[in-house]
Design a protein around this motif. Structure first.
Motif, PDB file in Angstrom:
ATOM      1  N   THR A   1     -10.801   9.864   3.985  1.00 38.62           N
ATOM      2  CA  THR A   1      -9.605  10.984   4.481  1.00 38.62           C
ATOM      3  C   THR A   1      -9.581  11.847   3.469  1.00 38.62           C
ATOM      4  O   THR A   1      -8.955  12.869   3.012  1.00 38.62           O
ATOM      5  CB  THR A   1      -8.837  10.156   4.656  1.00 38.62           C
ATOM      6  N   ILE A   2     -10.876  12.222   2.849  1.00 40.56           N
ATOM      7  CA  ILE A   2     -10.660  12.984   1.475  1.00 40.56           C
ATOM      8  C   ILE A   2     -11.737  14.205   2.053  1.00 40.56           C
ATOM      9  O   ILE A   2     -12.569  14.420   3.642  1.00 40.56           O
ATOM     10  CB  ILE A   2     -12.194  12.664   0.389  1.00 40.56           C
TER      11      ILE A   2
ATOM     12  N   ILE B   1      -5.616  11.099   8.053  1.00 45.16           N
ATOM     13  CA  ILE B   1      -5.224   9.893   8.112  1.00 45.16           C
ATOM     14  C   ILE B   1      -4.704   9.003   8.837  1.00 45.16           C
ATOM     15  O   ILE B   1      -4.699   7.480   9.058  1.00 45.16           O
ATOM     16  CB  ILE B   1      -4.098  10.029   7.065  1.00 45.16           C
TER      17      ILE B   1
ATOM     18  N   GLU C   1     -10.247  -0.695   2.034  1.00 38.97           N
ATOM     19  CA  GLU C   1      -9.650   0.877   1.283  1.00 38.97           C
ATOM     20  C   GLU C   1     -10.758   1.736   0.787  1.00 38.97           C
ATOM     21  O   GLU C   1     -10.299   3.365   0.697  1.00 38.97           O
ATOM     22  CB  GLU C   1      -8.843   0.270   0.360  1.00 38.97           C
ATOM     23  N   ASN C   2     -11.738   1.250   0.008  1.00 40.93           N
ATOM     24  CA  ASN C   2     -12.431   2.333  -0.031  1.00 40.93           C
ATOM     25  C   ASN C   2     -13.516   3.497   0.918  1.00 40.93           C
ATOM     26  O   ASN C   2     -13.544   4.547   0.720  1.00 40.93           O
ATOM     27  CB  ASN C   2     -13.542   2.057  -0.620  1.00 40.93           C
TER      28      ASN C   2
ATOM     29  N   LEU D   1       0.639   5.832   0.153  1.00 35.93           N
ATOM     30  CA  LEU D   1      -0.515   6.854   0.140  1.00 35.93           C
ATOM     31  C   LEU D   1       0.376   8.353  -0.837  1.00 35.93           C
ATOM     32  O   LEU D   1       1.703   8.079  -0.581  1.00 35.93           O
ATOM     33  CB  LEU D   1      -0.392   7.084   1.596  1.00 35.93           C
TER      34      LEU D   1
ATOM     35  N   LEU E   1      -7.186   1.281   5.884  1.00 38.25           N
ATOM     36  CA  LEU E   1      -6.472   0.998   4.853  1.00 38.25           C
ATOM     37  C   LEU E   1      -6.395  -0.289   4.629  1.00 38.25           C
ATOM     38  O   LEU E   1      -6.614  -0.715   3.265  1.00 38.25           O
ATOM     39  CB  LEU E   1      -4.908   2.469   4.873  1.00 38.25           C
TER      40      LEU E   1
ATOM     41  N   PHE F   1     -12.011   3.636   3.701  1.00 36.33           N
ATOM     42  CA  PHE F   1     -10.178   4.812   3.489  1.00 36.33           C
ATOM     43  C   PHE F   1     -10.459   5.893   3.532  1.00 36.33           C
ATOM     44  O   PHE F   1     -10.153   6.986   3.678  1.00 36.33           O
ATOM     45  CB  PHE F   1      -9.080   4.036   3.420  1.00 36.33           C
ATOM     46  N   LEU F   2     -10.467   6.042   2.144  1.00 37.79           N
ATOM     47  CA  LEU F   2     -10.717   7.147   0.482  1.00 37.79           C
ATOM     48  C   LEU F   2     -11.834   8.072   1.179  1.00 37.79           C
ATOM     49  O   LEU F   2     -11.591   8.822   0.913  1.00 37.79           O
ATOM     50  CB  LEU F   2     -10.522   6.680  -0.540  1.00 37.79           C
ATOM     51  N   THR F   3     -13.212   7.541   1.341  1.00 37.12           N
ATOM     52  CA  THR F   3     -13.370   8.450   1.366  1.00 37.12           C
ATOM     53  C   THR F   3     -13.751   9.318   2.813  1.00 37.12           C
ATOM     54  O   THR F   3     -14.069  10.436   3.062  1.00 37.12           O
ATOM     55  CB  THR F   3     -14.703   7.603   1.374  1.00 37.12           C
TER      56      THR F   3
ATOM     57  N   LYS G   1       0.817  -1.661  -0.229  1.00 34.07           N
ATOM     58  CA  LYS G   1       0.276  -0.346   0.584  1.00 34.07           C
ATOM     59  C   LYS G   1       0.806   1.133  -0.185  1.00 34.07           C
ATOM     60  O   LYS G   1       1.741   1.118   0.358  1.00 34.07           O
ATOM     61  CB  LYS G   1      -0.272  -0.140   1.210  1.00 34.07           C
TER      62      LYS G   1
ATOM     63  N   LYS H   1      -5.518  17.044   6.629  1.00 36.08           N
ATOM     64  CA  LYS H   1      -5.278  15.392   5.825  1.00 36.08           C
ATOM     65  C   LYS H   1      -4.364  14.345   6.362  1.00 36.08           C
ATOM     66  O   LYS H   1      -4.675  13.155   6.776  1.00 36.08           O
ATOM     67  CB  LYS H   1      -4.469  16.125   4.693  1.00 36.08           C
TER      68      LYS H   1
END
Length: 65
Positions: A63-64, A45, A56-57, A9, A52, A59-61, A7, A41
């Protein structure tokens, strides 16, 4: 040596709009607003880091900004 199953970032800093300006753009110091965004940010994170590896999806939503 670690192969391709890892992984990572990456934090983007946007783009100046012209490829000839990229070098000087990325080497400039961050503005106060940019520093604040980076701090936010990093906190997000850190807060959701385990996602993560778990989802993962999600996590992405989370941390945006």
């Amino acid at each position: 040596m670690i192969g391709n199953k890892y992984k990572r970032l990456r934090l983007g800093i946007s783009h100046p709009g012209n490829k000839d300006l990229v070098e000087s753009y990325v080497l400039n110091k961050f503005s106060k607003d940019e520093k604040k965004m980076i701090e936010i940010k990093i906190k997000l994170i850190t807060q959701y880091f385990s996602l993560l590896f778990e989802d993962e999806n999600l996590f992405l939503t989370r941390t945006i900004i």
